[in-house]
Enzyme design. Structure first.
Site, PDB file in Angstrom:
ATOM      1  N   CYS A  66      28.368  44.744  77.766  1.00 15.88           N
ATOM      2  CA  CYS A  66      29.575  43.917  77.700  1.00 15.88           C
ATOM      3  C   CYS A  66      29.482  42.739  78.662  1.00 15.88           C
ATOM      4  O   CYS A  66      30.161  41.734  78.486  1.00 15.88           O
ATOM      5  CB  CYS A  66      30.788  44.765  78.033  1.00 15.88           C
ATOM      6  N   GLU A 121      39.181  47.239  78.439  1.00 13.92           N
ATOM      7  CA  GLU A 121      37.948  46.463  78.657  1.00 13.92           C
ATOM      8  C   GLU A 121      37.435  46.102  77.272  1.00 13.92           C
ATOM      9  O   GLU A 121      37.021  46.979  76.515  1.00 13.92           O
ATOM     10  CB  GLU A 121      36.895  47.310  79.387  1.00 13.92           C
TER      11      GLU A 121
HETATM   12  P1  NAP Z   1      35.105  50.058  69.003  1.00 16.60           P
HETATM   13  O1  NAP Z   1      34.681  50.124  67.586  1.00 16.60           O
HETATM   14  O2  NAP Z   1      36.332  49.323  69.321  1.00 16.60           O
HETATM   15  O3  NAP Z   1      35.194  51.582  69.472  1.00 16.60           O
HETATM   16  C1  NAP Z   1      35.477  51.908  70.807  1.00 16.60           C
HETATM   17  C2  NAP Z   1      36.081  53.290  70.874  1.00 16.60           C
HETATM   18  O4  NAP Z   1      37.371  53.290  70.247  1.00 16.60           O
HETATM   19  C3  NAP Z   1      35.277  54.365  70.144  1.00 16.60           C
HETATM   20  O5  NAP Z   1      35.331  55.549  70.901  1.00 16.60           O
HETATM   21  C4  NAP Z   1      36.021  54.516  68.837  1.00 16.60           C
HETATM   22  O6  NAP Z   1      35.838  55.772  68.244  1.00 16.60           O
HETATM   23  C5  NAP Z   1      37.454  54.350  69.293  1.00 16.60           C
HETATM   24  N1  NAP Z   1      38.394  53.944  68.265  1.00 16.60           N
HETATM   25  C6  NAP Z   1      38.150  53.247  67.131  1.00 16.60           C
HETATM   26  N2  NAP Z   1      39.318  53.037  66.469  1.00 16.60           N
HETATM   27  C7  NAP Z   1      40.294  53.623  67.195  1.00 16.60           C
HETATM   28  C8  NAP Z   1      41.702  53.752  67.036  1.00 16.60           C
HETATM   29  N3  NAP Z   1      42.340  53.244  65.990  1.00 16.60           N
HETATM   30  N4  NAP Z   1      42.399  54.423  67.970  1.00 16.60           N
HETATM   31  C9  NAP Z   1      41.771  54.947  69.053  1.00 16.60           C
HETATM   32  N5  NAP Z   1      40.439  54.856  69.251  1.00 16.60           N
HETATM   33  C10 NAP Z   1      39.711  54.191  68.348  1.00 16.60           C
HETATM   34  O7  NAP Z   1      33.976  49.440  69.918  1.00 16.60           O
HETATM   35  P2  NAP Z   1      32.406  49.766  69.941  1.00 16.60           P
HETATM   36  O8  NAP Z   1      31.839  49.207  68.688  1.00 16.60           O
HETATM   37  O9  NAP Z   1      32.162  51.191  70.295  1.00 16.60           O
HETATM   38  O10 NAP Z   1      31.916  48.924  71.211  1.00 16.60           O
HETATM   39  C11 NAP Z   1      31.438  47.618  71.142  1.00 16.60           C
HETATM   40  C12 NAP Z   1      32.426  46.671  71.779  1.00 16.60           C
HETATM   41  O11 NAP Z   1      32.833  47.153  73.045  1.00 16.60           O
HETATM   42  C13 NAP Z   1      31.843  45.300  72.038  1.00 16.60           C
HETATM   43  O12 NAP Z   1      32.686  44.357  71.473  1.00 16.60           O
HETATM   44  C14 NAP Z   1      31.832  45.160  73.550  1.00 16.60           C
HETATM   45  O13 NAP Z   1      32.122  43.875  74.015  1.00 16.60           O
HETATM   46  C15 NAP Z   1      32.884  46.089  73.983  1.00 16.60           C
HETATM   47  N6  NAP Z   1      32.561  46.621  75.298  1.00 16.60           N
HETATM   48  C16 NAP Z   1      33.283  46.186  76.369  1.00 16.60           C
HETATM   49  C17 NAP Z   1      33.010  46.685  77.627  1.00 16.60           C
HETATM   50  C18 NAP Z   1      33.783  46.240  78.832  1.00 16.60           C
HETATM   51  O14 NAP Z   1      33.662  46.850  79.883  1.00 16.60           O
HETATM   52  N7  NAP Z   1      34.564  45.190  78.746  1.00 16.60           N
HETATM   53  C19 NAP Z   1      32.011  47.634  77.796  1.00 16.60           C
HETATM   54  C20 NAP Z   1      31.297  48.039  76.689  1.00 16.60           C
HETATM   55  C21 NAP Z   1      31.592  47.532  75.437  1.00 16.60           C
HETATM   56  P3  NAP Z   1      34.749  55.975  67.058  1.00 16.60           P
HETATM   57  O15 NAP Z   1      33.421  55.661  67.637  1.00 16.60           O
HETATM   58  O16 NAP Z   1      34.900  57.388  66.693  1.00 16.60           O
HETATM   59  O17 NAP Z   1      35.138  55.013  65.974  1.00 16.60           O
END
Ligand code: NAP
Length: 523
Positions: free
Chosen positions: A296, A257
């Site tokens: 999102c 997602e």
């Molecule tokens: P993110 O930076 O991609 O992080 C998401 C998760 O991935 C966090 O738990 C993060 O851990 C982990 N992560 C980061 N790098 C990783 C890697 N190399 N390997 C495995 N895991 C890793 O996203 P975010 O900033 O938390 O969220 C914002 C984004 O999420 C927005 O763009 C939004 O559109 C999207 N979103 C989508 C939905 C949906 O249902 N489609 C829902 C909510 C949000 P750490 O925090 O420890 O870095």
């Protein structure tokens, strides 16, 4: 630091390691919790979940696991005051915005508890009825759904620390699949507290629920064949997840997602002064301000007939003027903060990017904030941009600003509106507002191919409609293309991700034995 968010693996709270990350109050900047770095004991912890957790869960029937979900809800309800305090301190949200996450979690769990109870006390799900394979009809094929043999790893985003865990855990646990959750570090406290409460209450079998906080390092390496992975977060991280060697090598089933440039379309019949027009304006404002636009599913592109562009801009802006922004502890504040100062900088940078091709119709950056130090708090008021000629725009269809920001776009005719919505290249949701039901249903079908959900609103359902951005457990959540290609929830459809479909072939007499402990699974 007392508030160290320890990992829970192998049925044990792990020792504190060196502090690697701090969680801060996004309004005051104070440190409120800490985590360690790379988790120890991942391989053993995952194996414990796959063996002990799975065995205990799968010894139960669907009905018994559904009852277990009801017990989880009771635990969460008993502790809900603490959850609101944590959300206030860690996410900077007002009471009503915290409720979207906290009550949304309980609602979804309850939904699966009730839906799961209807499956009854069976251990096998039949998928449809048997097909005849031999001319004499004696040899047949019956598809069955059995829980996957591995664990479900959830890597979650920062914006829904409560709902983000339970909307995934409810169908997983109901399916009999153990869960390991890795919350986004910046808001991990609420997820951690909920897991700790559920573990302490002993309502789930040991090994059914584990948590890793602070670092994702090593998580994907610990995956094995039969595990499933659910990721919610940015498109950039999604690319790394998909291409990870262990995910590729073991064919780990992955649900992604990611980003989404959701749209909302105002129908041509919905001229200023009509009910549909007012409903549309209210919805765009609600989407921009709920959780400070950090959903999102939030509306990023508001598509309106060009002739109503100015009227919509004025109506949205004047409603936004009434939204007080600042410290959520102040009773006069309607919209709290973004989740961190880093996110604040991302949002401000994103506004600059959009402003490279769109006009600033209402610049929230200059609005006075209530009860905060502007150089510390991650607060910014809603910003509306606009572009009459959306055809020649590029970034507004491509760059998601994850905050209280939307762009108004003009369209020439209904086909043009649909074409512009498709330019999001796959979105979680689009909504359409009109009093013309026949046009709405035709348009909804035209939009369905590039959207996980199409939300249509007529004046008749204006008061009861569930909201553009609200994810209801009965409807699927996910979208094609840019949105990640994932699919969650959707009632019992959500169980499909946690089951393997197999074709069992045999004599009629053999296959009839399956009926003893099974439920016919029809979506
Ligand atoms: P993110 O930076 O991609 O992080 C998401 C998760 O991935 C966090 O738990 C993060 O851990 C982990 N992560 C980061 N790098 C990783 C890697 N190399 N390997 C495995 N895991 C890793 O996203 P975010 O900033 O938390 O969220 C914002 C984004 O999420 C927005 O763009 C939004 O559109 C999207 N979103 C989508 C939905 C949906 O249902 N489609 C829902 C909510 C949000 P750490 O925090 O420890 O870095």
């Amino acid at each position: 630091m007392n508030n160290y968010l320890r990992n829970y693996l192998s049925g044990t709270w792990q020792q504190n390691a060196a502090v690697a990350h701090t969680l801060t109050d996004p309004v005051t900047g104070e440190t409120i919790a800490v985590t360690g770095g790379r988790a120890e004991g991942l391989d053993e912890g995952f194996e414990f979940a796959r063996t002990r957790g799975s065995a205990a869960l799968q010894a139960l029937t669907y009905g018994q696991r559904a009852a277990m979900l009801s017990d989880v809800v009771k635990v969460l309800q008993a502790n809900r005051d603490a959850y609101y305090e944590i959300a206030l301190a860690n996410s900077g949200t007002t009471q009503s915005d915290s409720a979207v996450d906290i009550e949304g979690a309980a609602f979804t769990l309850n939904y699966y508890a009730k839906t799961g109870a209807a499956l009854g006390d069976v251990r096998v799900l039949l998928d449809g009825s048997a097909s005849i394979l031999s001319k004499d009809q004696l040899f047949q094929s019956q598809h069955v759904l059995t829980p996957v043999h591995g664990l479900a790893l959830f890597i979650n985003a920062f914006n829904f620390p409560a709902w983000g865990l339970w909307e995934k855990a409810a169908p997983a646990l109901l399916s009999g699949v153990p869960v390991v959750v890795k919350p986004a570090t910046v808001t991990a406290w609420l997820t951690h507290r909920m897991v700790a409460d559920v573990v302490a209450a002993g309502v789930l079998p040991v090994g059914a629920l584990s948590i890793v906080c602070g670092s994702s390092a090593g998580l994907l390496d610990a995956l094995k064949p039969f595990d499933v992975l659910s990721f919610t977060g940015s498109a950039d991280t999604a690319v790394q997840i998909r291409s990870h060697a262990a995910v590729a090598r073991h064919s780990v089933r992955a649900n992604i997602e990611a980003d989404s440039l959701n749209s909302a379309i105002l129908g041509e019949d919905a001229a200023p002064g009509t009910e549909a027009f007012d409903l549309y304006v209210k919805e765009v404002v609600r989407e921009m301000t709920t959780k400070s636009g950090q959903r999102c599913t939030a509306i990023r592109r508001a598509l309106v007939p060009t002739q109503y562009f100015d009227a919509v801009a004025e109506a949205i802006s004047s409603r936004l003027d009434a939204v007080t922004v600042g410290n959520p502890r102040n009773a006069d504040v309607r919209m709290g903060s973004l989740v961190s100062r880093e996110q604040y900088n991302n949002v401000l940078g994103g506004i600059n990017i959009l402003a490279g091709e769109a006009t600033l119709l209402r610049d929230g950056r200059s609005q006075a904030l209530v009860d905060v130090a502007p150089d510390i708090a991650a607060c910014t008021a809603p910003t509306l941009l606009g572009l009459r000629d959306a055809d020649h725009a590029a970034v507004v269809h491509d760059h998601e600003v994850f905050g209280p920001v939307a762009t108004l776009l003009g369209y020439r005719n209904p086909d043009h509106a649909v074409a512009l919505a498709h330019r999001g290249l796959g979105s979680l949701v689009t909504s359409v507002f009109s009093a013309d039901e026949s046009w709405l249903s035709k348009t909804a079908l035209a939009l369905a191919g590039s959207h996980g959900r199409v939300h249509t609103v007529t004046p008749e359902v204006g008061k009861v409609q569930t909201g553009h951005g609200n994810v209801m457990p009965a409807s699927i959540h996910g979208g094609p293309g840019r949105a990640g290609g994932g699919e969650e929830l959707g009632g019992l459809r959500g169980l499909g991700f946690y089951h393997r479909r197999s074709a069992l072939q045999g004599s009629v007499a053999t296959l009839q034995h399956l009926a003893v402990d099974s439920h016919s699974f029809r979506n």
